[in-house]
Design a protein around this motif. Structure first.
Motif, PDB file in Angstrom:
ATOM      1  N   VAL A 128       0.852  -1.178   0.000  1.00 19.26           N
ATOM      2  CA  VAL A 128       0.000   0.000   0.000  1.00 19.26           C
ATOM      3  C   VAL A 128       0.893   1.235   0.000  1.00 19.26           C
ATOM      4  O   VAL A 128       1.773   1.367   0.853  1.00 19.26           O
ATOM      5  CB  VAL A 128      -0.930   0.018   1.237  1.00 19.26           C
ATOM      6  CG1 VAL A 128      -1.731   1.301   1.294  1.00 19.26           C
ATOM      7  CG2 VAL A 128      -1.829  -1.206   1.242  1.00 19.26           C
ATOM      8  N   VAL A 129       0.654   2.119  -0.952  1.00 16.04           N
ATOM      9  CA  VAL A 129       1.381   3.379  -1.006  1.00 16.04           C
ATOM     10  C   VAL A 129       0.564   4.412  -0.242  1.00 16.04           C
ATOM     11  O   VAL A 129      -0.616   4.620  -0.527  1.00 16.04           O
ATOM     12  CB  VAL A 129       1.599   3.850  -2.467  1.00 16.04           C
ATOM     13  CG1 VAL A 129       2.276   5.220  -2.498  1.00 16.04           C
ATOM     14  CG2 VAL A 129       2.402   2.818  -3.238  1.00 16.04           C
ATOM     15  N   GLU A 130       1.184   5.029   0.746  1.00 18.25           N
ATOM     16  CA  GLU A 130       0.549   6.082   1.536  1.00 18.25           C
ATOM     17  C   GLU A 130       1.397   7.334   1.400  1.00 18.25           C
ATOM     18  O   GLU A 130       2.514   7.388   1.913  1.00 18.25           O
ATOM     19  CB  GLU A 130       0.447   5.658   2.997  1.00 18.25           C
ATOM     20  CG  GLU A 130      -0.431   4.438   3.218  1.00 18.25           C
ATOM     21  CD  GLU A 130      -0.395   3.948   4.655  1.00 18.25           C
ATOM     22  OE1 GLU A 130       0.303   4.557   5.497  1.00 18.25           O
ATOM     23  OE2 GLU A 130      -1.052   2.940   4.927  1.00 18.25           O
ATOM     24  N   GLY A 131       0.888   8.315   0.670  1.00 21.42           N
ATOM     25  CA  GLY A 131       1.653   9.531   0.429  1.00 21.42           C
ATOM     26  C   GLY A 131       2.857   9.227  -0.435  1.00 21.42           C
ATOM     27  O   GLY A 131       2.738   8.733  -1.550  1.00 21.42           O
ATOM     28  N   ASP A 132       4.049   9.440   0.126  1.00 19.49           N
ATOM     29  CA  ASP A 132       5.284   9.197  -0.625  1.00 19.49           C
ATOM     30  C   ASP A 132       6.058   8.008  -0.064  1.00 19.49           C
ATOM     31  O   ASP A 132       7.285   7.961  -0.144  1.00 19.49           O
ATOM     32  CB  ASP A 132       6.162  10.447  -0.633  1.00 19.49           C
ATOM     33  CG  ASP A 132       6.693  10.801   0.750  1.00 19.49           C
ATOM     34  OD1 ASP A 132       6.174  10.269   1.759  1.00 19.49           O
ATOM     35  OD2 ASP A 132       7.631  11.619   0.828  1.00 19.49           O
ATOM     36  N   ALA A 133       5.320   7.025   0.491  1.00 14.34           N
ATOM     37  CA  ALA A 133       6.006   5.906   1.127  1.00 14.34           C
ATOM     38  C   ALA A 133       5.195   4.610   1.058  1.00 14.34           C
ATOM     39  O   ALA A 133       3.979   4.633   0.846  1.00 14.34           O
ATOM     40  CB  ALA A 133       6.279   6.243   2.596  1.00 14.34           C
ATOM     41  N   ILE A 134       5.902   3.518   1.229  1.00 15.92           N
ATOM     42  CA  ILE A 134       5.295   2.207   1.481  1.00 15.92           C
ATOM     43  C   ILE A 134       5.739   1.861   2.890  1.00 15.92           C
ATOM     44  O   ILE A 134       6.898   1.476   3.114  1.00 15.92           O
ATOM     45  CB  ILE A 134       5.778   1.138   0.476  1.00 15.92           C
ATOM     46  CG1 ILE A 134       5.389   1.520  -0.953  1.00 15.92           C
ATOM     47  CG2 ILE A 134       5.209  -0.240   0.846  1.00 15.92           C
ATOM     48  CD1 ILE A 134       5.994   0.620  -2.024  1.00 15.92           C
ATOM     49  N   ALA A 135       4.857   2.059   3.849  1.00 19.23           N
ATOM     50  CA  ALA A 135       5.222   1.934   5.259  1.00 19.23           C
ATOM     51  C   ALA A 135       5.566   0.502   5.667  1.00 19.23           C
ATOM     52  O   ALA A 135       6.498   0.270   6.434  1.00 19.23           O
ATOM     53  CB  ALA A 135       4.094   2.463   6.135  1.00 19.23           C
ATOM     54  N   ASP A 136       4.816  -0.461   5.160  1.00 18.66           N
ATOM     55  CA  ASP A 136       4.994  -1.846   5.594  1.00 18.66           C
ATOM     56  C   ASP A 136       5.998  -2.597   4.735  1.00 18.66           C
ATOM     57  O   ASP A 136       6.057  -2.425   3.513  1.00 18.66           O
ATOM     58  CB  ASP A 136       3.650  -2.576   5.555  1.00 18.66           C
ATOM     59  CG  ASP A 136       2.650  -1.989   6.530  1.00 18.66           C
ATOM     60  OD1 ASP A 136       3.069  -1.512   7.602  1.00 18.66           O
ATOM     61  OD2 ASP A 136       1.444  -1.989   6.219  1.00 18.66           O
ATOM     62  N   SER A 137       6.756  -3.452   5.383  1.00 18.17           N
ATOM     63  CA  SER A 137       7.736  -4.282   4.707  1.00 18.17           C
ATOM     64  C   SER A 137       7.062  -5.151   3.642  1.00 18.17           C
ATOM     65  O   SER A 137       5.902  -5.538   3.785  1.00 18.17           O
ATOM     66  CB  SER A 137       8.430  -5.189   5.735  1.00 18.17           C
ATOM     67  OG  SER A 137       9.257  -6.125   5.096  1.00 18.17           O
ATOM     68  N   LEU A 138       7.795  -5.480   2.607  1.00 13.93           N
ATOM     69  CA  LEU A 138       7.292  -6.378   1.568  1.00 13.93           C
ATOM     70  C   LEU A 138       7.431  -7.835   1.986  1.00 13.93           C
ATOM     71  O   LEU A 138       6.935  -8.725   1.307  1.00 13.93           O
ATOM     72  CB  LEU A 138       8.052  -6.159   0.254  1.00 13.93           C
ATOM     73  CG  LEU A 138       7.971  -4.771  -0.365  1.00 13.93           C
ATOM     74  CD1 LEU A 138       8.862  -4.694  -1.594  1.00 13.93           C
ATOM     75  CD2 LEU A 138       6.542  -4.401  -0.707  1.00 13.93           C
ATOM     76  N   THR A 139       8.120  -8.075   3.094  1.00 12.43           N
ATOM     77  CA  THR A 139       8.340  -9.442   3.580  1.00 12.43           C
ATOM     78  C   THR A 139       7.937  -9.543   5.043  1.00 12.43           C
ATOM     79  O   THR A 139       7.625  -8.548   5.676  1.00 12.43           O
ATOM     80  CB  THR A 139       9.831  -9.840   3.450  1.00 12.43           C
ATOM     81  OG1 THR A 139      10.597  -9.037   4.350  1.00 12.43           O
ATOM     82  CG2 THR A 139      10.342  -9.671   2.026  1.00 12.43           C
ATOM     83  N   THR A 140       8.011 -10.746   5.553  1.00 11.15           N
ATOM     84  CA  THR A 140       7.693 -10.964   6.963  1.00 11.15           C
ATOM     85  C   THR A 140       8.940 -10.934   7.834  1.00 11.15           C
ATOM     86  O   THR A 140       8.847 -11.069   9.047  1.00 11.15           O
ATOM     87  CB  THR A 140       6.985 -12.313   7.153  1.00 11.15           C
ATOM     88  OG1 THR A 140       7.830 -13.345   6.629  1.00 11.15           O
ATOM     89  CG2 THR A 140       5.639 -12.338   6.435  1.00 11.15           C
ATOM     90  N   THR A 141      10.104 -10.765   7.207  1.00 11.08           N
ATOM     91  CA  THR A 141      11.355 -10.727   7.961  1.00 11.08           C
ATOM     92  C   THR A 141      12.054  -9.389   7.758  1.00 11.08           C
ATOM     93  O   THR A 141      11.848  -8.713   6.752  1.00 11.08           O
ATOM     94  CB  THR A 141      12.307 -11.863   7.528  1.00 11.08           C
ATOM     95  OG1 THR A 141      12.580 -11.723   6.141  1.00 11.08           O
ATOM     96  CG2 THR A 141      11.703 -13.228   7.793  1.00 11.08           C
ATOM     97  N   GLN A 142      12.897  -9.041   8.706  1.00 12.04           N
ATOM     98  CA  GLN A 142      13.680  -7.808   8.637  1.00 12.04           C
ATOM     99  C   GLN A 142      14.725  -7.935   7.538  1.00 12.04           C
ATOM    100  O   GLN A 142      15.340  -8.985   7.374  1.00 12.04           O
ATOM    101  CB  GLN A 142      14.360  -7.583   9.989  1.00 12.04           C
ATOM    102  CG  GLN A 142      15.200  -6.338  10.073  1.00 12.04           C
ATOM    103  CD  GLN A 142      14.362  -5.071  10.132  1.00 12.04           C
ATOM    104  OE1 GLN A 142      13.212  -5.106  10.536  1.00 12.04           O
ATOM    105  NE2 GLN A 142      14.931  -3.981   9.707  1.00 12.04           N
TER     106      GLN A 142
END
Length: 154
Positions: free
Chosen positions: A35-49
């Motif tokens: 999900v793009v919110e403003g000028d960012a994708i806040a959540d990681s694309l993966t489940t790991t760091q």
């Protein structure tokens, strides 16, 4: 700062060829939703760091194309690019989410950018047949690069 159209038109053909010649690291894997919110994708694309060490290796590796256009604190990398901003201080300029969007699809922020969309497959032009429908980088590689770039504070 957006590039002028004349700068885009004068981009050396070898850079475009290098980008098009990239092997798809992600293979035929389905893209993870984001999900793009403003000028960012806040959540990681993966489940790991993401792993900053792997991220640095990807940035410095010419196969990822980062240093073809960007320079940065990479003393071992000769012939760094000067077509795009230096990566020095990236983590102080942008948040993790802002960096993620720039890697996933920089054209959402600047339609005239020459930076490839590393995690997008639809709506692209001039994509070689071998790479159609495949992202340049995997979700894990995006997260590794983001993990590294946020460490560049100076």
């Amino acid at each position: 700062m957006p590039l002028a159209r004349s700068a885009i038109a004068s981009t050396p053909i070898w850079i475009a060829a290098a980008i098009l010649a990239l092997p798809c690291a992600a293979g035929a894997q389905a893209l993870r939703s984001y999900v793009v919110e403003g000028d960012a994708i806040a959540d990681s694309l993966t489940t790991t760091q993401g792993d900053a060490v792997r991220g640095r290796a990807l940035v410095v590796d010419r196969a990822s194309t980062c240093i073809l256009c960007h320079s940065g604190p990479f003393p071992e990398a000769k012939f760094q690019g000067d077509l795009a901003p230096s990566l020095t201080g990236t983590g102080a300029r942008w948040s993790e989410g802002q960096l993620r969007l720039r890697l996933v699809d920089a054209s959402r922020l600047n339609a005239a950018t020459i930076m490839p969309s590393y995690y997008r497959v639809d709506g692209l032009n001039r994509v070689g047949p071998a790479w159609r429908g495949k992202p340049i980088l995997s979700a894990a590689q995006i997260e590794d690069i983001v993990a590294y770039l946020v460490t560049l504070r100076e």
